[in-house]
Design an enzyme around this catalytic site. Structure first.
Site, PDB file in Angstrom:
ATOM      1  N   TYR A   1       0.867  -1.177   0.000  1.00 25.04           N
ATOM      2  CA  TYR A   1       0.000   0.000   0.000  1.00 25.04           C
ATOM      3  C   TYR A   1       0.908   1.232   0.000  1.00 25.04           C
ATOM      4  O   TYR A   1       1.495   1.593   1.013  1.00 25.04           O
ATOM      5  CB  TYR A   1      -0.881  -0.065   1.249  1.00 25.04           C
ATOM      6  CG  TYR A   1      -1.847   1.069   1.486  1.00 25.04           C
ATOM      7  CD1 TYR A   1      -2.048   2.108   0.578  1.00 25.04           C
ATOM      8  CD2 TYR A   1      -2.600   1.094   2.657  1.00 25.04           C
ATOM      9  CE1 TYR A   1      -2.948   3.132   0.831  1.00 25.04           C
ATOM     10  CE2 TYR A   1      -3.513   2.120   2.919  1.00 25.04           C
ATOM     11  CZ  TYR A   1      -3.673   3.130   2.003  1.00 25.04           C
ATOM     12  OH  TYR A   1      -4.561   4.145   2.271  1.00 25.04           O
TER      13      TYR A   1
ATOM     14  N   LYS B   1      -1.437  -1.131  -4.069  1.00 23.44           N
ATOM     15  CA  LYS B   1      -2.392  -0.032  -4.072  1.00 23.44           C
ATOM     16  C   LYS B   1      -1.554   1.224  -4.140  1.00 23.44           C
ATOM     17  O   LYS B   1      -0.774   1.514  -3.229  1.00 23.44           O
ATOM     18  CB  LYS B   1      -3.231  -0.033  -2.794  1.00 23.44           C
ATOM     19  CG  LYS B   1      -4.161   1.168  -2.737  1.00 23.44           C
ATOM     20  CD  LYS B   1      -4.928   1.305  -1.428  1.00 23.44           C
ATOM     21  CE  LYS B   1      -5.810   2.557  -1.527  1.00 23.44           C
ATOM     22  NZ  LYS B   1      -6.342   2.975  -0.225  1.00 23.44           N
TER      23      LYS B   1
END
Lengths: 320, 320, 320, 320
Positions: free
Chosen positions: A143, A173
């Site tokens: 992330y 992400k």
């Protein structure tokens, strides 16, 4: 090594954590929340305990229970439930990763630690590797959110050789607007079938054209349907329609950004749009103001996201 | 009010200011430079005395002479010559604007002042208005580059009602990756036929899909041809090819960014690719290192931007 | 090599540039301004055309005239008149340095260029050297203000060996709160008799204890007398009184900082306190609001800087 | 309401958390560590589980055990043991506060949460209040470190009326160089007998003159003795000696700062100076390099902090 049922793709809602008025987690509405995402928004994958879910404001015990509830309620309804297990403490992150495997989540995601910070990509990879090793059967997602963590390591450099260190690595992400970095992640690693999930909802179209394979974000909780229309138009190469959808979404986000937009406001908007009470956020956040909610409601009506009740409400720029 | 011959669009090269080894401006090569842009790169508009041109490192007298030379040499060859007349001092900016009108440039552009900074969009608009008023017949462009100036005013808010204050306003150079802001500039003001010129070369494709009508940048001096290929593919809705061109360009920029990339390096690369000596930059910049130039040359060959001399040189990822 | 009459020390007022209501420079009040500083504030040295003087908002022609006026009016009244000649363009900086020598100023000061920025201390030193060489008979001061320029080079490193490159180097104005850097400037270079002038008025006492030999700032225009009392207490090792004066000054600055404090507000306060009209600032700044002026006036009365008219006005914490 | 035995004052060592080579906590050396601080450094108060102690890299279970060990080992030897109980999760912070009361620590300290961040001072106060309420008998300290947390709320504003909300509030650790803010904390709240503990070791003298009543820092683990000499000189108003000690300390810190200075390096230095093995840090940090340790050792010898073995080692600037 992980063999995921299928690739994480399309829209992934970063779930809010519903709370009662006194600040405890309201587990009772999570079932409805799942149904709402699938049936009303057409969103079938979720990202649990991330920024939007106030993951780092919860205790480890709470994070475990929240993850469990989403996995249980999502069974046979959702495609994938990814649990964010990032924490400042490696030990706690490992505990959460192990737990995610035990409850049979579909993947885990980890943010870079951001109090004491990794000096370079090798140390960050070492940290991520130790977390991934605690759940060796689960797909692992990184992330990337440099504006929030202050960790300036480029994603493209981190991905270089990452599967040698983290065999379960399946994608990232990417919550940043640096599309050189994002583009080079895609360009240099396309052959590995990674998931390249974009995390800046208000400009998703700009990442789709750069090769994004999906998106994770808070607004897909209530703008999932409209965003799915954009994805479909893009798939059909109807770029003019895709841009219209993007602009419609931007008008709403641009509007709320000027009022102050964060987790608290997302909770208020989701309550408005879904009818499911999200409750207040937990300290250090404060409930969105009544004024915010009223303004957001009017705007949602004018853009046809909420049903409008009179013609005057309707914005001349309403999105079709 | 201004009636531009035609809209500023397509690729606009931010020109470098050629210098001799002892740091004086080398006016003698500007004619060749014009021909090179038009004939070799297919670039027919230029942006003079901007960041790339070390505009703010020149004296006012030098800026006038440089502007004059480009206008003179570009006559009947270039479509549009836009002069950047931004300065910390309003008076100097006005002097340059007036001069640009006198030499019949095709437009002026202005950056937000960035030492003492405008508090809000109204003060910034007042400043820009005073500059524009010094050249009432010239199209006016706002040069938005918040990362460099630290002026955080959103372009979309600045554009709101701008033609009432600045009747000559014709568009902006948007040098930032915030495509919510850029998208809303386009969305809210499309009907006015503004030029929405994107200024982050390495991710131009992401702005094209968001409605950019052109681009201003330093790399179009030497990657103009390749970028034009991307524009053509995009126009034809051949997105797969467009993305391939974008990735090819990104590979080069990504490579030099890691080595340290700025005006000095742009001068070295342009000298390599065009054969026209750009010379060193002026203090406070320093000439790019020999090591940089060698590395950049090898990379340009591997990507087929420079002719390669042996098969071994050729990158497996060479762009077609 | 320069042989300064005497060392620059004590309080140095960073002068405001008085303007008429229509934004032109009001040369007519500079004579009164000199007298006011000397007679009412006990301040006998000035720093002209710096940040406070809107130096970079003036044209080069204006900067020359302003410098000339202060030198002329200050003759036989002021101890030292230092002219800030920093500019983004080396050529313009050199022109101003040469001019400062011609008008027989007592020294020049230069800020690091901050649009295109020097990469390291060697390039910055090269830049400063070129400016200093244009005025080989004048003492040279470096104006260190990293928060405003974004140039992160440590002053202590810059000073290392500087006199070999810049023989006229006589000291620096240090406008930052990093007192490790400031302390090491003093510690490593004490034997050279440099002037170590601190530039953060609201915490001058913290720099005095670290070896500051003087101070340059905007508030000495109107708080010079009170600050001189602090300096005297400090000289006499009466630290308790010195701290009382510092806290009194802090109360005022803390108050205006919360209202928004910059050049515009300094002009309003100086007009209030001295009675000499400073006029508005020039764009991109805006005149301080009436509300600011009223609040500042009340606070100045409560702290006995301005005479109070009734007992109720008087703050319980009035400084003695 | 809390009635502390006595005020927290003087030097407070921010303790390192000793670890074994495989990254587990090495509880076995904490007893020796206590004796070393008291006997060799003259430091009698400690701050446990803060930044220096990698508090946020430990699990909650580990933080409890570490706190317990320091309290136990410090009994009858140390004056005060303050436990940092700050966490991103309010619930975990409350758990740690309750635990600190149970083990009879002398106080708790809390940092502002810094992932999701408080919007303003009222929300931050609400957060701190909820933590303090979990340990109603313990003195409460606020740990102000804006550069690390990005929470820009001024300490002086936070302190305004804080005892009405947090009756156990006893002071703050101020880890910033903004001495206007620090000075106004002292000035506005002197009568309440708060502890004003400064947290920027390398410029402690600048805060002493501004009214600091003590200091919390990592370097007091190994430079406590020398810093105590500075405190004594300051108490006796021997400012010249105090400045000499400050400069000596600065020379060392300035030296290591240039090499890269953080928790990892503090562990290496403490191991060198005390002979007690601190072990490596935990991920995301990495052990200090051998090169760093060698350089630091040489510098410590040259400054007489470590015994030197030959005359050549000795710095001409060795501190007395």
């Amino acid at each position: 090594m992980a063999s995921p049922k299928k690739k994480l793709q399309g829209l992934v809602a970063a779930t809010l954590t519903p709370m009662t008025e006194n600040g405890e987690i309201n587990f009772s509405v999570i079932g409805r929340y799942v149904d709402y995402l699938v049936e009303e928004q057409g969103v079938k994958s979720i990202f649990v305990n991330g920024t939007t879910g106030e993951g780092l404001s919860l205790s480890i015990a709470e994070r475990r229970r929240v993850a469990e509830e989403w996995v249980t309620r999502g069974r046979n309804k959702l495609d994938q439930v990814v649990i964010h297990v990032g924490a400042l403490s490696l030990k706690e992150s490992q505990e959460l990763a192990k737990h995610a495997a035990e409850i049979r989540a579909d993947g885990i995601a980890v943010i870079a630690p951001f109090f004491l910070k990794p000096w370079n990509k090798d140390v960050l990879t070492d940290f991520l590797k130790e977390v991934a090793a605690a759940a060796p059967a689960l797909p692992f997602y990184y992330y990337h959110i440099p504006a929030l963590t202050g960790v300036k390591i480029r994603a493209e450099e981190l991905l270089d050789g990452i599967q040698e260190k983290i065999p379960t690595f399946q994608g990232l992400k990417f919550s940043d607007t640096d599309l050189l970095d994002f583009g080079q992640c895609v360009d240099q690693h396309r052959q590995r079938q990674f998931a390249f999930l974009f995390g800046v909802d208000e400009q998703l179209l700009s990442a789709l054209v750069m090769g994004a394979t999906g998106a994770v974000g808070s607004t897909y909780n209530y703008l999932g349907k409209k965003t799915n229309q954009m994805l479909e138009a893009f798939e059909k190469k109807d770029f003019s329609s895709a841009l219209n959808y993007q602009f419609c979404i931007q008008r709403f986000i641009n509007f709320v950004v000027k009022l102050g937009f964060g987790v608290s406001q997302n909770k208020a908007i989701m309550t408005l749009v879904s009818g499911i009470p999200m409750g207040p956020p937990r300290l250090p956040l404060q409930k969105a103001s009544r004024e915010f909610t009223d303004n957001a409601e009017a705007k949602l009506k004018s853009l046809d996201v909420l049903p409008f009740t009179s013609l005057e409400d309707r914005d001349v720029e309403a999105c079709s």
